[in-house]
Design a protein around this motif. Sequence first.
Motif, PDB file in Angstrom:
ATOM      1  N   HIS A  65      -8.907  14.040 -27.448  1.00  9.51           N
ATOM      2  CA  HIS A  65      -7.617  13.824 -27.174  1.00  9.51           C
ATOM      3  C   HIS A  65      -6.496  14.780 -26.513  1.00  9.51           C
ATOM      4  N   ILE A  66      -6.846  16.213 -26.924  1.00  6.75           N
ATOM      5  CA  ILE A  66      -6.092  17.263 -26.347  1.00  6.75           C
ATOM      6  C   ILE A  66      -6.446  17.298 -24.841  1.00  6.75           C
ATOM      7  N   GLY A  84       7.791  12.139 -18.295  1.00  2.60           N
ATOM      8  CA  GLY A  84       6.502  12.724 -18.608  1.00  2.60           C
ATOM      9  C   GLY A  84       6.318  12.469 -20.120  1.00  2.60           C
ATOM     10  N   SER A  85       7.313  12.542 -20.939  1.00  2.00           N
ATOM     11  CA  SER A  85       7.303  12.347 -22.407  1.00  2.00           C
ATOM     12  C   SER A  85       7.072  10.792 -22.637  1.00  2.00           C
ATOM     13  N   LEU A  86       7.419   9.962 -21.687  1.00  3.32           N
ATOM     14  CA  LEU A  86       7.026   8.480 -21.982  1.00  3.32           C
ATOM     15  C   LEU A  86       5.471   8.383 -21.958  1.00  3.32           C
ATOM     16  N   ILE A  87       5.062   8.960 -20.818  1.00  2.27           N
ATOM     17  CA  ILE A  87       3.651   9.059 -20.852  1.00  2.27           C
ATOM     18  C   ILE A  87       2.774   9.503 -22.145  1.00  2.27           C
ATOM     19  N   TRP A  88       3.210  10.548 -22.661  1.00  2.00           N
ATOM     20  CA  TRP A  88       2.618  11.176 -23.943  1.00  2.00           C
ATOM     21  C   TRP A  88       2.878  10.105 -25.225  1.00  2.00           C
ATOM     22  N   THR A  89       4.126   9.671 -25.324  1.00  2.23           N
ATOM     23  CA  THR A  89       4.474   8.737 -26.591  1.00  2.23           C
ATOM     24  C   THR A  89       3.866   7.563 -26.444  1.00  2.23           C
ATOM     25  N   PHE A  92       0.300   8.344 -27.793  1.00  8.20           N
ATOM     26  CA  PHE A  92       0.511   8.537 -29.203  1.00  8.20           C
ATOM     27  C   PHE A  92       0.711   7.141 -29.898  1.00  8.20           C
ATOM     28  N   ASP A  93       1.226   6.189 -29.294  1.00  5.64           N
ATOM     29  CA  ASP A  93       1.464   4.928 -29.880  1.00  5.64           C
ATOM     30  C   ASP A  93       0.111   3.959 -29.831  1.00  5.64           C
ATOM     31  N   GLN A  94      -0.513   4.108 -28.564  1.00  4.97           N
ATOM     32  CA  GLN A  94      -1.753   3.452 -28.439  1.00  4.97           C
ATOM     33  C   GLN A  94      -2.916   4.136 -29.468  1.00  4.97           C
ATOM     34  N   ASN A  95      -2.694   5.438 -29.803  1.00  3.70           N
ATOM     35  CA  ASN A  95      -3.932   6.226 -30.461  1.00  3.70           C
ATOM     36  C   ASN A  95      -3.123   6.459 -31.934  1.00  3.70           C
ATOM     37  N   TYR A  96      -2.218   5.554 -32.229  1.00  2.00           N
ATOM     38  CA  TYR A  96      -1.534   5.832 -33.616  1.00  2.00           C
ATOM     39  C   TYR A  96      -2.406   6.035 -34.640  1.00  2.00           C
ATOM     40  N   PHE A 158       5.520   9.866 -36.762  1.00  2.00           N
ATOM     41  CA  PHE A 158       4.286   9.474 -37.288  1.00  2.00           C
ATOM     42  C   PHE A 158       4.454   9.311 -38.885  1.00  2.00           C
ATOM     43  N   THR A 159       5.029  10.276 -39.656  1.00  2.00           N
ATOM     44  CA  THR A 159       5.361  10.364 -41.073  1.00  2.00           C
ATOM     45  C   THR A 159       6.133   9.294 -41.596  1.00  2.00           C
ATOM     46  N   ASN A 160       7.265   8.648 -40.667  1.00  4.93           N
ATOM     47  CA  ASN A 160       8.147   7.654 -41.117  1.00  4.93           C
ATOM     48  C   ASN A 160       7.683   6.496 -40.617  1.00  4.93           C
ATOM     49  N   ASP A 161       6.374   6.241 -40.004  1.00  3.72           N
ATOM     50  CA  ASP A 161       5.829   5.145 -39.337  1.00  3.72           C
ATOM     51  C   ASP A 161       6.659   4.557 -38.505  1.00  3.72           C
ATOM     52  N   ARG A 162       6.620   5.320 -37.264  1.00  9.34           N
ATOM     53  CA  ARG A 162       7.217   4.987 -36.108  1.00  9.34           C
ATOM     54  C   ARG A 162       8.739   4.336 -36.388  1.00  9.34           C
ATOM     55  N   PRO A 163       9.644   5.001 -36.939  1.00  9.99           N
ATOM     56  CA  PRO A 163      10.885   4.391 -37.157  1.00  9.99           C
ATOM     57  C   PRO A 163      11.559   3.850 -35.724  1.00  9.99           C
ATOM     58  N   PHE A 164      11.268   4.166 -34.713  1.00  8.85           N
ATOM     59  CA  PHE A 164      11.875   3.832 -33.557  1.00  8.85           C
ATOM     60  C   PHE A 164      10.726   3.661 -32.369  1.00  8.85           C
ATOM     61  N   PRO A 165      10.898   2.773 -31.394  1.00  9.37           N
ATOM     62  CA  PRO A 165       9.928   2.681 -30.451  1.00  9.37           C
ATOM     63  C   PRO A 165       9.407   3.790 -29.753  1.00  9.37           C
ATOM     64  N   HIS A 166       8.373   4.265 -29.186  1.00 10.46           N
ATOM     65  CA  HIS A 166       7.866   5.365 -28.255  1.00 10.46           C
ATOM     66  C   HIS A 166       8.806   5.499 -27.312  1.00 10.46           C
ATOM     67  N   HIS A 167       9.429   4.692 -26.649  1.00 14.34           N
ATOM     68  CA  HIS A 167      10.061   5.031 -25.422  1.00 14.34           C
ATOM     69  C   HIS A 167      11.418   5.395 -25.799  1.00 14.34           C
ATOM     70  N   VAL A 168      11.864   5.280 -26.978  1.00 12.48           N
ATOM     71  CA  VAL A 168      12.974   5.978 -27.651  1.00 12.48           C
ATOM     72  C   VAL A 168      12.641   7.230 -27.962  1.00 12.48           C
TER      73      VAL A 168
END
Length: 182
Positions: A65-66, A84-89, A92-96, A158-168
């Motif tokens: 993953h790294i 760039g952050s959108l690619i990462w998030t 993250f979302d796909q590998n939740y 992650f701790t809050n179970d994705r409280p908003f979508p990854h794009h936000v």
Amino acid sequence: MTKVDRRILKTQEALKKAVIELMSEKKFDDITIQELSDKANVSRGTIYLHYLDKYDLLDKLIETHINELREMCKAAADMDFIDGSLIWTEYFDQNYTFFSMMLTSKGAPYFRNRFLDFLVEEFQDEVDITKGINEGLNKDVVVRFVASAYVGVVEYWFTNDRPFPHHVLAEQLGTLLERICN
């Protein structure tokens, strides 16, 4: 480049999935090789054909993953921080399951440090202390601050179970990075 046998890939994927599933049930240190072999439906000997021990298995999983994130950084080199952050998030979302276990579980506490060290390395070239709000500050302190904040926000997500979508999340992180790193 040699082609990897599909059976080997299938076995390795089964073992990686098994370790994550078991970590959702118990602390990593309490997981046995027998439990891993039962969960992945492979023999104990098969595990040792691929990995030295369960720590090697987890280390290889983390490294995978790294390395993916590192490649994404290279691909995003010409993008602004939000894109760039959108690619990462999105990753993250796909590998939740993986990231959620690694960042919210007591099962793999050293993942956080590996992730933080990786981010420190990646942000080294992004922080400029010669002008703007960072002028005159110690670069190591600013880089460590940015990397620690990034990890903290991702952990929160992650701790809050994705409280908003990854794009936000990407938009918020990207905006903050632009303020600090430009």
